[in-house]
Design a protein around this motif. Structure first.
Motif, short mmCIF file in Angstrom:
data_model
loop_
_atom_site.label_atom_id
_atom_site.label_comp_id
_atom_site.label_asym_id
_atom_site.label_seq_id
_atom_site.Cartn_x
_atom_site.Cartn_y
_atom_site.Cartn_z
N VAL A 34 0.84 -1.20 0.00
CA VAL A 34 0.00 0.00 0.00
C VAL A 34 0.87 1.25 0.00
N LEU A 35 1.92 1.24 0.80
CA LEU A 35 2.82 2.40 0.83
C LEU A 35 3.50 2.62 -0.52
N VAL A 36 3.94 1.56 -1.16
CA VAL A 36 4.58 1.68 -2.47
C VAL A 36 3.57 2.17 -3.50
N ALA A 37 2.34 1.64 -3.47
CA ALA A 37 1.32 2.07 -4.42
C ALA A 37 0.97 3.55 -4.24
N ASN A 38 0.86 4.00 -3.00
CA ASN A 38 0.58 5.41 -2.74
C ASN A 38 1.73 6.30 -3.22
N ALA A 39 2.97 5.87 -2.99
CA ALA A 39 4.12 6.65 -3.42
C ALA A 39 4.17 6.74 -4.94
N LEU A 40 3.92 5.62 -5.62
CA LEU A 40 3.90 5.64 -7.09
C LEU A 40 2.76 6.49 -7.62
N GLY A 41 1.59 6.40 -6.99
CA GLY A 41 0.46 7.21 -7.42
C GLY A 41 0.73 8.69 -7.27
N ALA A 42 1.36 9.07 -6.17
CA ALA A 42 1.68 10.49 -5.95
C ALA A 42 2.74 10.96 -6.92
N ALA A 43 3.69 10.09 -7.26
CA ALA A 43 4.76 10.48 -8.17
C ALA A 43 4.29 10.53 -9.62
N LEU A 44 3.41 9.63 -10.02
CA LEU A 44 3.01 9.56 -11.42
C LEU A 44 1.83 10.45 -11.78
N PHE A 45 0.92 10.63 -10.86
CA PHE A 45 -0.29 11.39 -11.15
C PHE A 45 -0.25 12.70 -10.39
#
Length: 135
Positions: A26-37
């Motif tokens: 979940v932490l990795v998905a949130n970090a990727l979502g914040a970085a990409l979108f």
């Protein structure tokens, strides 16, 4: 694995690694979502956050730009509002099938008779509302 090794396993030996893996995912998905979108529509800064709570435009709160007139803001808000349609009074699915009707009210939404059952009628990406009546 021998029988003795199974006896030494506890429920925690499975639960803790799995829950840790889920939390890390979940932490990795949130970090990727914040970085990409990039979220440009969100106000930045405490002044803009206070303006959103007070109902003011963000530009007016921090003084970075001209504030739109009150009439323009109300017009933009009115354009975003969806029209409210009165629910249609239709028979239920059994009555509609018995009477040969092409439309029925199923679960509070309008259904249209299809070749092998019913299909939901959609108006503007939302199901059309109705009220069922018995005959």
């Amino acid at each position: 694995m021998s029988r003795d090794e199974y006896r030494t396993l506890t429920p925690w030996s499975f639960f803790l690694p799995v829950s840790l893996a889920v939390m890390l995912g979940v932490l990795v998905a949130n970090a990727l979502g914040a970085a990409l979108f990039d979220h440009d529509d969100a106000p930045a800064g405490p002044a803009a956050a206070a303006a959103v709570e007070a109902g003011e435009p963000a530009d007016a709160a921090d003084g970075s730009g001209p504030a739109p007139a009150a009439g323009e803001a109300k017009k933009a808000e009115a354009d975003k509002a969806m029209p409210v349609l009165a629910p249609v009074n239709l028979p239920g699915p059994s009555s509609a099938r018995r009477d040969g009707e092409t439309r029925a009210c199923i679960g509070g939404t309008i259904a249209v008779r299809a070749d092998n059952g019913w299909e939901q009628e959609v108006v503007g990406d939302a199901p059309a509302r109705c009220t069922a009546s018995s005959r």
